[in-house]
Design a protein around this motif. Structure first.
Motif, mmCIF file in Angstrom:
data_model
loop_
_atom_site.group_PDB
_atom_site.id
_atom_site.type_symbol
_atom_site.label_atom_id
_atom_site.label_comp_id
_atom_site.label_asym_id
_atom_site.label_seq_id
_atom_site.Cartn_x
_atom_site.Cartn_y
_atom_site.Cartn_z
ATOM 1 N N ILE A 14 0.919 -1.139 0.066
ATOM 2 C CA ILE A 14 0.137 0.087 0.125
ATOM 3 C C ILE A 14 0.914 1.234 0.102
ATOM 4 C CG2 ILE A 14 -1.625 1.387 1.423
ATOM 5 C CD1 ILE A 14 -2.875 -1.709 2.254
ATOM 6 N N SER A 67 2.198 1.702 -3.380
ATOM 7 C CA SER A 67 1.321 2.394 -4.226
ATOM 8 C C SER A 67 1.376 3.792 -4.444
ATOM 9 C CB SER A 67 -0.178 1.569 -4.063
ATOM 10 O OG SER A 67 -0.566 2.551 -3.035
ATOM 11 N N ALA A 87 3.532 4.415 -7.244
ATOM 12 C CA ALA A 87 3.594 3.438 -8.338
ATOM 13 C C ALA A 87 2.221 3.992 -9.393
ATOM 14 C CB ALA A 87 3.252 2.253 -7.908
ATOM 15 N N ILE A 96 -0.377 -1.541 -9.240
ATOM 16 C CA ILE A 96 0.288 -2.708 -8.613
ATOM 17 C C ILE A 96 -0.218 -4.083 -9.032
ATOM 18 C CG2 ILE A 96 0.225 -3.713 -6.200
ATOM 19 C CD1 ILE A 96 1.640 -1.260 -5.620
ATOM 20 N N VAL A 133 -4.922 -4.646 -0.406
ATOM 21 C CA VAL A 133 -4.075 -3.743 -1.528
ATOM 22 C C VAL A 133 -5.413 -3.380 -2.524
ATOM 23 C CG1 VAL A 133 -2.641 -3.661 -3.559
ATOM 24 C CG2 VAL A 133 -1.793 -4.823 -1.360
ATOM 25 N N ALA A 142 -5.128 0.749 -2.026
ATOM 26 C CA ALA A 142 -4.144 1.277 -2.776
ATOM 27 C C ALA A 142 -4.285 2.797 -3.372
ATOM 28 C CB ALA A 142 -3.678 0.019 -3.882
ATOM 29 N N HIS A 143 -3.207 3.295 -3.611
ATOM 30 C CA HIS A 143 -3.363 4.731 -4.128
ATOM 31 C C HIS A 143 -3.309 4.632 -5.653
ATOM 32 C CE1 HIS A 143 -3.068 6.171 0.060
ATOM 33 N NE2 HIS A 143 -2.317 5.418 0.077
ATOM 34 N N CYS A 144 -3.364 3.499 -6.238
ATOM 35 C CA CYS A 144 -3.341 3.572 -7.784
ATOM 36 C C CYS A 144 -4.033 2.199 -8.066
ATOM 37 C CB CYS A 144 -1.707 3.427 -8.187
ATOM 38 S SG CYS A 144 -0.890 1.860 -7.583
ATOM 39 N N VAL A 189 -5.012 -1.397 -9.194
ATOM 40 C CA VAL A 189 -4.441 -2.998 -8.821
ATOM 41 C C VAL A 189 -4.804 -3.860 -9.992
ATOM 42 C CG1 VAL A 189 -4.378 -4.485 -6.945
ATOM 43 C CG2 VAL A 189 -4.443 -1.927 -6.402
#
Length: 155
Positions: free
Chosen positions: A100, A103, A106, A109, A131, A135-137, A139
């Protein structure tokens, strides 16, 4: 291809040596190559909560064990020639938090789905679930094809 107008430059893959994580690594590489993106394979390790008890029993080498798993996973996924756009990193911490955190920087992920076959094979593991949720992006969750990791390549 891009995400929200920005090119995909860095793809992070969670690697634990399991077949689903090896397939995630292979798929990330296949996805990254035409995009000109870098792939960073991350394996995690941490000391057990009662570390002193393990030391007293003569059990050590947690970081070294994780490094060995990461090295073997890279070789199983790519052979002895690591693709130029792939790097491997060993991170101290729990996989959920480490992925995380990764991310944040990234563009994507990629994680493997814990597959147990049958009904259990439909479930996500705790790391991939976390995740996906935090996650900040974007997945990508990859599963191992029926008949083994390379079954899809032969068809």
């Amino acid at each position: 291809m891009s995400i929200a107008g920005a090119p995909i430059a860095r793809i992070v893959v969670g690697v634990d040596g399991s077949e689903p994580s090896l397939e995630a690594l292979r798929q990330a590489q296949r996805f990254a190559t035409p995009l000109g993106a870098k792939v960073q394979a991350i394996a995690c390790w941490e000391y057990p909560q009662v570390y002193s008890g393990y030391v007293m029993m003569g059990i050590e080498g947690f970081e070294e064990g994780a490094k060995k798993i990461l090295d073997e996973a890279m070789e199983q996924a790519f052979g002895t020639e690591l693709p130029a756009n792939v790097t491997a990193s060993l991170v101290r911490g729990h996989p959920r938090e480490a992925l995380i955190d990764a991310s944040r920087d990234a563009d994507m992920i990629v994680v493997g789905r814990r597959g147990h076959g049958g009904f259990g094979g439909l479930l996500l593991g705790s790391v991939s679930s976390a995740v996906v949720a935090h996650a900040h992006c974007p997945v990508l969750v990859v599963h191992t094809p029926e008949g083994g990791a390379h079954a899809a390549e032969g068809s």
